[in-house]
Design an enzyme around this catalytic site. Structure first.
Site, PDB file in Angstrom:
ATOM      1  N   GLY A 130      20.595   3.679   4.833  1.00 31.35           N
ATOM      2  CA  GLY A 130      20.490   4.894   5.628  1.00 31.35           C
ATOM      3  C   GLY A 130      19.183   5.631   5.401  1.00 31.35           C
ATOM      4  O   GLY A 130      18.655   6.269   6.307  1.00 31.35           O
ATOM      5  N   ILE A 156      29.799   7.266   9.790  1.00 33.12           N
ATOM      6  CA  ILE A 156      29.497   8.136  10.927  1.00 33.12           C
ATOM      7  C   ILE A 156      30.519   9.276  11.047  1.00 33.12           C
ATOM      8  O   ILE A 156      31.701   9.046  11.326  1.00 33.12           O
ATOM      9  CB  ILE A 156      29.419   7.318  12.246  1.00 33.12           C
ATOM     10  CG1 ILE A 156      28.426   6.157  12.073  1.00 33.12           C
ATOM     11  CG2 ILE A 156      29.034   8.216  13.427  1.00 33.12           C
ATOM     12  CD1 ILE A 156      27.029   6.559  11.573  1.00 33.12           C
ATOM     13  N   THR A 157      30.034  10.494  10.834  1.00 30.97           N
ATOM     14  CA  THR A 157      30.884  11.688  10.889  1.00 30.97           C
ATOM     15  C   THR A 157      31.452  11.869  12.298  1.00 30.97           C
ATOM     16  O   THR A 157      30.706  11.793  13.278  1.00 30.97           O
ATOM     17  CB  THR A 157      30.074  12.932  10.475  1.00 30.97           C
ATOM     18  OG1 THR A 157      29.659  12.768   9.122  1.00 30.97           O
ATOM     19  CG2 THR A 157      30.898  14.206  10.601  1.00 30.97           C
ATOM     20  N   GLU A 228      19.427  19.868  10.779  1.00 31.50           N
ATOM     21  CA  GLU A 228      20.550  19.272  10.051  1.00 31.50           C
ATOM     22  C   GLU A 228      20.434  19.582   8.552  1.00 31.50           C
ATOM     23  O   GLU A 228      21.409  19.976   7.906  1.00 31.50           O
ATOM     24  CB  GLU A 228      20.583  17.753  10.272  1.00 31.50           C
ATOM     25  CG  GLU A 228      21.715  17.077   9.511  1.00 31.50           C
ATOM     26  CD  GLU A 228      21.778  15.560   9.686  1.00 31.50           C
ATOM     27  OE1 GLU A 228      20.889  14.989  10.345  1.00 31.50           O
ATOM     28  OE2 GLU A 228      22.726  14.959   9.131  1.00 31.50           O
ATOM     29  N   GLY A 350      19.809  12.900   4.381  1.00 30.87           N
ATOM     30  CA  GLY A 350      18.615  12.612   3.554  1.00 30.87           C
ATOM     31  C   GLY A 350      18.932  12.973   2.117  1.00 30.87           C
ATOM     32  O   GLY A 350      19.285  14.114   1.820  1.00 30.87           O
ATOM     33  N   GLU A 353      16.657  12.310  -3.474  1.00 25.89           N
ATOM     34  CA  GLU A 353      15.474  11.503  -3.804  1.00 25.89           C
ATOM     35  C   GLU A 353      14.524  11.418  -2.597  1.00 25.89           C
ATOM     36  O   GLU A 353      13.304  11.488  -2.759  1.00 25.89           O
ATOM     37  CB  GLU A 353      15.893  10.087  -4.234  1.00 25.89           C
ATOM     38  CG  GLU A 353      16.621  10.020  -5.578  1.00 25.89           C
ATOM     39  CD  GLU A 353      18.082  10.432  -5.499  1.00 25.89           C
ATOM     40  OE1 GLU A 353      18.612  10.604  -4.377  1.00 25.89           O
ATOM     41  OE2 GLU A 353      18.723  10.592  -6.564  1.00 25.89           O
TER      42      GLU A 353
HETATM   43  C1  LIG Z   1      30.597  11.620   4.309  1.00 24.05           C
HETATM   44  C2  LIG Z   1      29.367  11.075   4.928  1.00 24.05           C
HETATM   45  C3  LIG Z   1      29.010  11.452   6.208  1.00 24.05           C
HETATM   46  C4  LIG Z   1      27.879  10.909   6.815  1.00 24.05           C
HETATM   47  N1  LIG Z   1      27.604  11.200   8.121  1.00 24.05           N
HETATM   48  C5  LIG Z   1      26.639  10.493   8.768  1.00 24.05           C
HETATM   49  C6  LIG Z   1      26.466  10.598  10.185  1.00 24.05           C
HETATM   50  O1  LIG Z   1      27.152  11.363  10.869  1.00 24.05           O
HETATM   51  N2  LIG Z   1      25.521   9.831  10.789  1.00 24.05           N
HETATM   52  C7  LIG Z   1      24.733   8.967  10.090  1.00 24.05           C
HETATM   53  O2  LIG Z   1      23.908   8.295  10.699  1.00 24.05           O
HETATM   54  N3  LIG Z   1      24.854   8.857   8.731  1.00 24.05           N
HETATM   55  C8  LIG Z   1      25.793   9.578   8.068  1.00 24.05           C
HETATM   56  N4  LIG Z   1      25.958   9.440   6.716  1.00 24.05           N
HETATM   57  C9  LIG Z   1      25.080   8.548   5.991  1.00 24.05           C
HETATM   58  C10 LIG Z   1      24.083   9.262   5.066  1.00 24.05           C
HETATM   59  O3  LIG Z   1      23.101   9.909   5.836  1.00 24.05           O
HETATM   60  C11 LIG Z   1      23.515   8.168   4.144  1.00 24.05           C
HETATM   61  O4  LIG Z   1      24.555   7.810   3.255  1.00 24.05           O
HETATM   62  C12 LIG Z   1      22.301   8.638   3.397  1.00 24.05           C
HETATM   63  O5  LIG Z   1      21.210   8.831   4.276  1.00 24.05           O
HETATM   64  C13 LIG Z   1      21.876   7.627   2.339  1.00 24.05           C
HETATM   65  O6  LIG Z   1      21.788   6.337   2.877  1.00 24.05           O
HETATM   66  P1  LIG Z   1      22.559   5.143   2.139  1.00 24.05           P
HETATM   67  O7  LIG Z   1      23.935   5.562   1.874  1.00 24.05           O
HETATM   68  O8  LIG Z   1      22.354   3.912   2.924  1.00 24.05           O
HETATM   69  O9  LIG Z   1      21.833   4.993   0.740  1.00 24.05           O
HETATM   70  P2  LIG Z   1      20.528   4.144   0.422  1.00 24.05           P
HETATM   71  O10 LIG Z   1      19.471   4.443   1.414  1.00 24.05           O
HETATM   72  O11 LIG Z   1      20.900   2.730   0.192  1.00 24.05           O
HETATM   73  O12 LIG Z   1      20.108   4.790  -0.983  1.00 24.05           O
HETATM   74  C14 LIG Z   1      20.846   4.526  -2.182  1.00 24.05           C
HETATM   75  C15 LIG Z   1      20.244   5.345  -3.316  1.00 24.05           C
HETATM   76  O13 LIG Z   1      18.871   4.975  -3.494  1.00 24.05           O
HETATM   77  C16 LIG Z   1      18.047   6.129  -3.361  1.00 24.05           C
HETATM   78  N5  LIG Z   1      16.799   5.732  -2.710  1.00 24.05           N
HETATM   79  C17 LIG Z   1      16.663   5.135  -1.506  1.00 24.05           C
HETATM   80  N6  LIG Z   1      15.368   4.948  -1.234  1.00 24.05           N
HETATM   81  C18 LIG Z   1      14.668   5.461  -2.282  1.00 24.05           C
HETATM   82  C19 LIG Z   1      13.285   5.598  -2.603  1.00 24.05           C
HETATM   83  N7  LIG Z   1      12.334   5.191  -1.741  1.00 24.05           N
HETATM   84  N8  LIG Z   1      12.936   6.155  -3.778  1.00 24.05           N
HETATM   85  C20 LIG Z   1      13.882   6.583  -4.644  1.00 24.05           C
HETATM   86  N9  LIG Z   1      15.206   6.501  -4.402  1.00 24.05           N
HETATM   87  C21 LIG Z   1      15.601   5.954  -3.237  1.00 24.05           C
HETATM   88  C22 LIG Z   1      18.830   7.102  -2.527  1.00 24.05           C
HETATM   89  O14 LIG Z   1      18.387   8.435  -2.739  1.00 24.05           O
HETATM   90  C23 LIG Z   1      20.243   6.867  -3.040  1.00 24.05           C
HETATM   91  O15 LIG Z   1      20.420   7.571  -4.245  1.00 24.05           O
HETATM   92  C24 LIG Z   1      27.058  10.022   6.080  1.00 24.05           C
HETATM   93  C25 LIG Z   1      27.389   9.678   4.765  1.00 24.05           C
HETATM   94  C26 LIG Z   1      28.537  10.164   4.208  1.00 24.05           C
HETATM   95  C27 LIG Z   1      28.917   9.698   2.832  1.00 24.05           C
END
Ligand SMILES: Cc1cc2nc3c(=O)[nH]c(=O)nc-3n(C[C@H](O)[C@H](O)[C@H](O)COP(=O)(O)OP(=O)(O)OC[C@H]3O[C@@H](n4cnc5c(N)ncnc54)[C@H](O)[C@@H]3O)c2cc1C
Length: 365
Positions: A130, A156-157, A228, A350, A353
């Site tokens: 994400g 996806i919320t 947001e 976002g 980190e």
């Molecule tokens: C309850 C809930 C509701 C949500 N609602 C929506 C929604 O409506 N629509 C939507 O599109 N998404 C939604 N999300 C998704 C949310 O935006 C993502 O979970 C978030 O952006 C992080 O992406 P990821 O989970 O893939 O983690 P990843 O991107 O895989 O990251 C995993 C970890 O690695 C860290 N990391 C990643 N890249 C780096 C870097 N370059 N340097 C250092 N650290 C890093 C991150 O900070 C995190 O700690 C939702 C998530 C939840 C849990």
């Protein structure tokens, strides 16, 4: 000094709505895993869904500051950040459609959603990641007047209830946002908190989307992140304020060793630190929001605001549970729900980190 966030009439309206229409039902919605569609209609009737959307697209007018007041007041009157996520998902699903100016899309998606008749979601995140928005893999192949969309969206919320999804896809021209229907809800996701907010996995298998449903590229997507992130920051300090208020009432009532908890210097100092963190977060987030509302394009300050508010919220919800003792760990205690709900704040919209990466970039490192 004029307080741009005073808005007593709006606060009064939202407080009554929260106390009458939300608080009595919130526990049941938490158990059901979603809020009812009827709540959207009731909120729309009072004009709450249309706030910060122009009248020309079916909104009520007003701006970011009005929507901040609504968020503050719902949470501080006994609602929750999960409720905000579920009821105001249109705040992230609609702005790109509005910005496109497409009259047909506005009639079909924006107006009925602001009337509380349809539910939209924003589908960006995928199973492979994400944080890296530019790396999304859902494809949209141009085929005459349509795209054929294939891929999976995760977390996806409001996705389980959504009638349409503003969806990030990869086209021959790079990442685009399209308004899609015809996807399948493949999973309802069970979460630590935000139980009243349904979260889904969505599957797109050869979903046909008219090319006229393309509402912009990655710049459009990025442009709406500020609102947001500020909304999440507001949810953080409002949650923290609510937990502080609940804890203040509790420490005055609760007696240990013959004295109220509030009579102990250690407890008073903890409360003072909680209050300091809430106030610093609120002041900085509001200051940043005022600048954004007046037209400043801020990215770094918004990232700082989010991280400041997340840290304050994390600290305050933890201290609130601790000061409630065993009760703080029970479902009966409102602070227990806020503690669980708060954990998403440093992840959604976002991560902390990624916010720090934005700030570091501004520092030139
Ligand atoms: C309850 C809930 C509701 C949500 N609602 C929506 C929604 O409506 N629509 C939507 O599109 N998404 C939604 N999300 C998704 C949310 O935006 C993502 O979970 C978030 O952006 C992080 O992406 P990821 O989970 O893939 O983690 P990843 O991107 O895989 O990251 C995993 C970890 O690695 C860290 N990391 C990643 N890249 C780096 C870097 N370059 N340097 C250092 N650290 C890093 C991150 O900070 C995190 O700690 C939702 C998530 C939840 C849990």
């Amino acid at each position: 000094m004029i307080d741009a966030f005073a808005k007593p009439e709006l606060r009064d309206l939202v407080r009554k709505f929260t106390r009458n229409e939300i608080v009595p039902h919130l526990d049941a919605w938490e158990r059901a895993g979603e809020v009812p569609r009827d709540l959207h209609r009731k909120a729309a009737e009072l004009g709450l869904l249309g706030i910060a959307f122009p009248a020309e697209v079916g909104g009520e007018g007003g701006d970011l500051l009005d929507s901040i007041v609504v968020t503050e007041e719902i949470i501080q009157s006994g609602g929750s950040s999960g409720l905000i996520a579920a009821l105001f998902t249109h705040g992230i699903a609609l702005p790109h459609i509005v910005a496109s100016g497409d009259a047909d899309l506005i009639d079909r998606y924006v107006r009925p959603t602001l009337r509380g008749e349809r539910i939209g979601c924003l589908a960006i995140t995928e199973p492979d990641g994400g944080s890296d928005v530019a790396g999304i893999r859902t494809t949209a192949k141009a085929d005459g007047d349509s795209y054929t969309v294939n891929g999976t969206k995760l977390f996806i919320t409001s996705g389980a209830r959504a009638d349409f999804a503003t969806t990030a896809v990869r086209t021959e021209d790079g990442v685009r946002l399209v308004v899609a229907e015809g996807f399948t809800v493949t999973r309802r996701l069970e979460k630590m908190g935000w139980h009243c907010s349904d979260t889904a996995e969505l599957s797109f298998v050869d979903v046909r989307v008219p090319r006229s449903h393309d509402v912009g590229g990655i710049q459009t997507l990025l442009a709406h992140f500020a609102a947001e992130r500020l909304s999440l920051a507001v949810q953080c300090y409002a949650t923290a304020q609510r937990c502080l208020d609940l804890t203040l009432a509790w420490v005055r009532d609760r007696h240990t060793f013959g004295r109220p908890l509030a009579g102990r210097q250690l407890v008073r100092h903890r409360l003072a630190e909680m209050a300091r963190q809430v106030d610093v977060a609120r002041t900085y987030v509001r200051h940043t929001a005022l600048r954004v509302a007046s037209g400043d394009q801020l990215v770094t300050e918004v990232a700082m605001a989010k991280n400041t508010a997340v840290a304050a919220c994390d600290h305050v919800v933890d201290q609130a549970v601790q000061l409630h003792g065993g009760l703080g760990y029970l479902r009966d205690a409102e602070v227990e729900r806020h503690y669980r709900d708060a954990r998403i704040m440093g992840i959604g919209g976002g991560t902390t980190e990624i916010m720090n990466e934005i700030i570091a970039k501004q520092l030139g490192v």
